[in-house]
Scaffold this motif. Structure first.
Motif, PDB file in Angstrom:
ATOM      1  N   VAL A 136      -8.936  -6.067   4.978  1.00 54.06           N
ATOM      2  CA  VAL A 136      -9.954  -5.008   4.971  1.00 54.06           C
ATOM      3  C   VAL A 136     -10.430  -4.830   3.531  1.00 54.06           C
ATOM      4  CG1 VAL A 136     -10.432  -2.583   5.488  1.00 54.06           C
ATOM      5  CG2 VAL A 136      -8.749  -3.846   6.867  1.00 54.06           C
ATOM      6  N   ARG A 137     -11.735  -5.092   3.318  1.00 53.16           N
ATOM      7  CA  ARG A 137     -12.280  -5.036   1.954  1.00 53.16           C
ATOM      8  C   ARG A 137     -13.395  -4.015   1.845  1.00 53.16           C
ATOM      9  NH1 ARG A 137     -13.865 -11.197   1.649  1.00 53.16           N
ATOM     10  NH2 ARG A 137     -14.095 -10.576   3.813  1.00 53.16           N
ATOM     11  N   ARG A 138     -13.386  -3.253   0.788  1.00 49.88           N
ATOM     12  CA  ARG A 138     -14.501  -2.355   0.523  1.00 49.88           C
ATOM     13  C   ARG A 138     -15.699  -3.211   0.096  1.00 49.88           C
ATOM     14  NH1 ARG A 138     -14.499   3.403  -1.609  1.00 49.88           N
ATOM     15  NH2 ARG A 138     -16.248   3.621  -3.044  1.00 49.88           N
ATOM     16  N   ASN A 139     -16.877  -2.862   0.630  1.00 52.04           N
ATOM     17  CA  ASN A 139     -18.097  -3.602   0.311  1.00 52.04           C
ATOM     18  C   ASN A 139     -18.970  -2.759  -0.612  1.00 52.04           C
ATOM     19  OD1 ASN A 139     -20.481  -5.016   0.246  1.00 52.04           O
ATOM     20  ND2 ASN A 139     -21.112  -4.350   2.311  1.00 52.04           N
ATOM     21  N   PRO A 140     -18.902  -2.962  -1.929  1.00 51.12           N
ATOM     22  CA  PRO A 140     -19.647  -2.091  -2.851  1.00 51.12           C
ATOM     23  C   PRO A 140     -21.155  -2.160  -2.648  1.00 51.12           C
ATOM     24  CG  PRO A 140     -18.225  -3.647  -4.061  1.00 51.12           C
ATOM     25  CD  PRO A 140     -18.141  -4.019  -2.620  1.00 51.12           C
ATOM     26  N   ASP A 141     -21.651  -3.271  -2.061  1.00 52.87           N
ATOM     27  CA  ASP A 141     -23.101  -3.395  -1.829  1.00 52.87           C
ATOM     28  C   ASP A 141     -23.605  -2.366  -0.823  1.00 52.87           C
ATOM     29  OD1 ASP A 141     -23.098  -5.441  -3.580  1.00 52.87           O
ATOM     30  OD2 ASP A 141     -23.361  -7.038  -2.096  1.00 52.87           O
ATOM     31  N   SER A 172      -4.104  -5.996   5.755  1.00 54.32           N
ATOM     32  CA  SER A 172      -3.944  -5.809   4.311  1.00 54.32           C
ATOM     33  C   SER A 172      -5.267  -5.260   3.783  1.00 54.32           C
ATOM     34  CB  SER A 172      -3.663  -7.139   3.611  1.00 54.32           C
ATOM     35  OG  SER A 172      -2.425  -7.659   4.006  1.00 54.32           O
ATOM     36  N   ALA A 173      -5.175  -4.210   3.006  1.00 48.85           N
ATOM     37  CA  ALA A 173      -6.391  -3.577   2.486  1.00 48.85           C
ATOM     38  C   ALA A 173      -6.490  -3.824   0.987  1.00 48.85           C
ATOM     39  CB  ALA A 173      -6.345  -2.078   2.778  1.00 48.85           C
ATOM     40  N   ASP A 174      -7.717  -3.805   0.467  1.00 49.24           N
ATOM     41  CA  ASP A 174      -7.869  -4.060  -0.971  1.00 49.24           C
ATOM     42  C   ASP A 174      -7.703  -2.786  -1.805  1.00 49.24           C
ATOM     43  OD1 ASP A 174     -10.281  -2.780  -0.538  1.00 49.24           O
ATOM     44  OD2 ASP A 174     -11.527  -4.414  -1.326  1.00 49.24           O
ATOM     45  N   SER A 175      -7.329  -1.688  -1.166  1.00 42.68           N
ATOM     46  CA  SER A 175      -6.898  -0.511  -1.935  1.00 42.68           C
ATOM     47  C   SER A 175      -5.982   0.334  -1.059  1.00 42.68           C
ATOM     48  CB  SER A 175      -8.086   0.335  -2.421  1.00 42.68           C
ATOM     49  OG  SER A 175      -8.613   1.076  -1.346  1.00 42.68           O
ATOM     50  N   PHE A 176      -5.238   1.204  -1.698  1.00 43.14           N
ATOM     51  CA  PHE A 176      -4.336   2.112  -0.972  1.00 43.14           C
ATOM     52  C   PHE A 176      -5.146   3.246  -0.340  1.00 43.14           C
ATOM     53  CE2 PHE A 176      -1.476   5.869  -1.026  1.00 43.14           C
ATOM     54  CZ  PHE A 176      -0.386   5.366  -0.337  1.00 43.14           C
ATOM     55  N   TYR A 177      -6.208   3.662  -1.019  1.00 43.74           N
ATOM     56  CA  TYR A 177      -6.933   4.859  -0.592  1.00 43.74           C
ATOM     57  C   TYR A 177      -8.113   4.528   0.325  1.00 43.74           C
ATOM     58  CZ  TYR A 177      -3.809   7.311  -3.704  1.00 43.74           C
ATOM     59  OH  TYR A 177      -2.679   7.824  -4.274  1.00 43.74           O
ATOM     60  N   SER A 205      -9.844   1.904   1.367  1.00 43.06           N
ATOM     61  CA  SER A 205      -9.823   0.793   2.338  1.00 43.06           C
ATOM     62  C   SER A 205      -8.696   0.928   3.352  1.00 43.06           C
ATOM     63  CB  SER A 205      -9.699  -0.554   1.619  1.00 43.06           C
ATOM     64  OG  SER A 205     -10.745  -0.702   0.714  1.00 43.06           O
ATOM     65  N   GLN A 206      -7.869   1.961   3.233  1.00 41.43           N
ATOM     66  CA  GLN A 206      -6.901   2.270   4.290  1.00 41.43           C
ATOM     67  C   GLN A 206      -7.292   3.568   4.991  1.00 41.43           C
ATOM     68  OE1 GLN A 206      -2.697   1.811   3.373  1.00 41.43           O
ATOM     69  NE2 GLN A 206      -3.152   0.295   1.809  1.00 41.43           N
ATOM     70  N   GLY A 207      -8.539   3.987   4.796  1.00 40.05           N
ATOM     71  CA  GLY A 207      -9.050   5.150   5.524  1.00 40.05           C
ATOM     72  C   GLY A 207      -8.507   6.480   5.046  1.00 40.05           C
ATOM     73  N   ARG A 208      -7.961   6.532   3.824  1.00 39.67           N
ATOM     74  CA  ARG A 208      -7.495   7.831   3.315  1.00 39.67           C
ATOM     75  C   ARG A 208      -8.709   8.607   2.806  1.00 39.67           C
ATOM     76  NH1 ARG A 208      -2.617   4.777   2.197  1.00 39.67           N
ATOM     77  NH2 ARG A 208      -0.909   5.947   3.149  1.00 39.67           N
ATOM     78  N   ILE A 209      -8.737   9.880   3.129  1.00 34.92           N
ATOM     79  CA  ILE A 209      -9.894  10.711   2.789  1.00 34.92           C
ATOM     80  C   ILE A 209      -9.650  11.362   1.431  1.00 34.92           C
ATOM     81  CG2 ILE A 209     -11.331  12.669   3.541  1.00 34.92           C
ATOM     82  CD1 ILE A 209     -11.351  10.112   5.407  1.00 34.92           C
ATOM     83  N   ASP A 210     -10.558  11.122   0.502  1.00 30.73           N
ATOM     84  CA  ASP A 210     -10.440  11.660  -0.850  1.00 30.73           C
ATOM     85  C   ASP A 210     -11.723  12.427  -1.161  1.00 30.73           C
ATOM     86  OD1 ASP A 210     -10.331  12.179  -3.516  1.00 30.73           O
ATOM     87  OD2 ASP A 210      -9.672  10.162  -4.111  1.00 30.73           O
TER      88      ASP A 210
END
Ligand code: R1P
Length: 289
Positions: A133-138, A190-195, A197-202
């Motif tokens: 699971v990767r965040r897509n900055p575009d 596997s996510a490219d971040s802990f927050y 890209s794992q659906g944690r709300i910040d």
């Protein structure tokens, strides 16, 4: 912690090694890493496993966040390697490890994870396959970013498979070591971040990830058990390696992302040791000929 001898001047910008052929990040040369590797994220976990489970321990090697403990488990030489967190660290381990080991290898990851299923914390998981699971900055530059079918804030990959034989061994070892706990076997993400890209709300960031966990669940028919940060890269590189690398991963379910439960530290330590032992049993049983 012992720092490895300072690396000499690097030769070869494409794949840097020094004059004794030690690799640039792991800091080890041929012969200084076993072909049977147990890798964990946390250096404290690696240290506990070495102290509890290894004999004939060799000099510890530590460089650029990697710590390598090599010794014998039931007479078989193994390396326990802590790598820190994330797919780039796993990439270093697999590529540089491949360079310093001759012939077939086996790599087991033993980590911690969150679960997005109805599974109690303190259960164990074995990953038959993993997605990324990767965040897509575009996405944040898309003109019409309301329509996620055209422009998605997170990309979810196809699965890559673990080594079937090693998964079978791990599953047997976990089921016999943890008779009073559940071992779930299935897909890992596997996510490219802990927050994000794992659906944690910040609330401090614009992450657009409120739907992410549901999207992962739906895309793979509720078969994704776990979320962590390294297994995909291990499986991907193992399946693309030109020499054999047998790879598998197990995790302690530390957090349940649906119920918000989190495992207590004492139980975690116990599971680290007992699960580590189960991983080493599988690691020495796998045939590398
Ligand atoms: C996040 O807290 C870290 O824990 C999990 C994740 O994959 C990530 O590395 O694994 P480890 O416990 O092996 O580090």
């Amino acid at each position: 912690m012992t720092e490895v001898k300072k690396l000499g001047d690097a030769k070869n910008a494409n794949f840097p090694v020094d004059d004794r052929n030690a690799v640039y990040h792991l800091g080890v040369a041929k012969g200084e890493l076993s072909s049977r590797i147990l890798t964990v994220g946390d250096s404290e976990r690696a240290l506990k496993l070495k102290k509890e489970l290894l004999e004939d321990v060799e000099e510890e090697k530590a460089h650029r966040g990697f710590v390598i403990h090599t010794g014998k488990y039931k007479g078989v030489r193994v390396s326990i390697v802590s790598i820190g967190m994330g797919t780039p660290m796993m990439d270093f381990l697999v590529r540089e490890g491949r360079y310093v080991v001759d012939g077939p290898m086996a790599i087991i990851r033993y980590g911690t994870c969150g679960s997005i299923k109805d599974v109690e914390v303190g259960s164990l998981a074995v990953a038959e396959s993993s997605i990324l699971v990767r965040r897509n900055p575009d996405f944040w530059h898309c003109e019409n970013n309301k329509d996620h079918s055209k422009c998605s804030p997170y990309d979810i990959s196809k699965p890559v498979q673990a080594d079937k034989e090693l998964v079978g061994l791990l599953k047997n070892e976990f089921e016999s070591s943890f008779k009073d706990r559940k071992t779930v076997v299935g897909i890992n993400a596997s996510a490219d971040s802990f927050y994000s890209s794992q659906g944690r709300i910040d609330p401090e960031f614009d992450d657009n990830n409120e739907q992410l966990i549901d999207t992962i669940i739906e895309k793979y028919d509720n078969k994704v058990n776990t979320l962590e940060m390294e297994t995909f890269q291990l499986y991907h590189l193992a399946t693309r390696s030109k020499q054999p690398i047998k790879a598998a991963a197990a995790t302690i379910i530390l957090a349940n992302r649906i119920t918000q439960a989190f495992l207590d530290n004492n139980t975690k330590v116990k599971l680290e040791i007992e699960g580590g032992r189960a991983c080493l049993e599988a690691l020495i049983k796998i045939n590398l000929n």
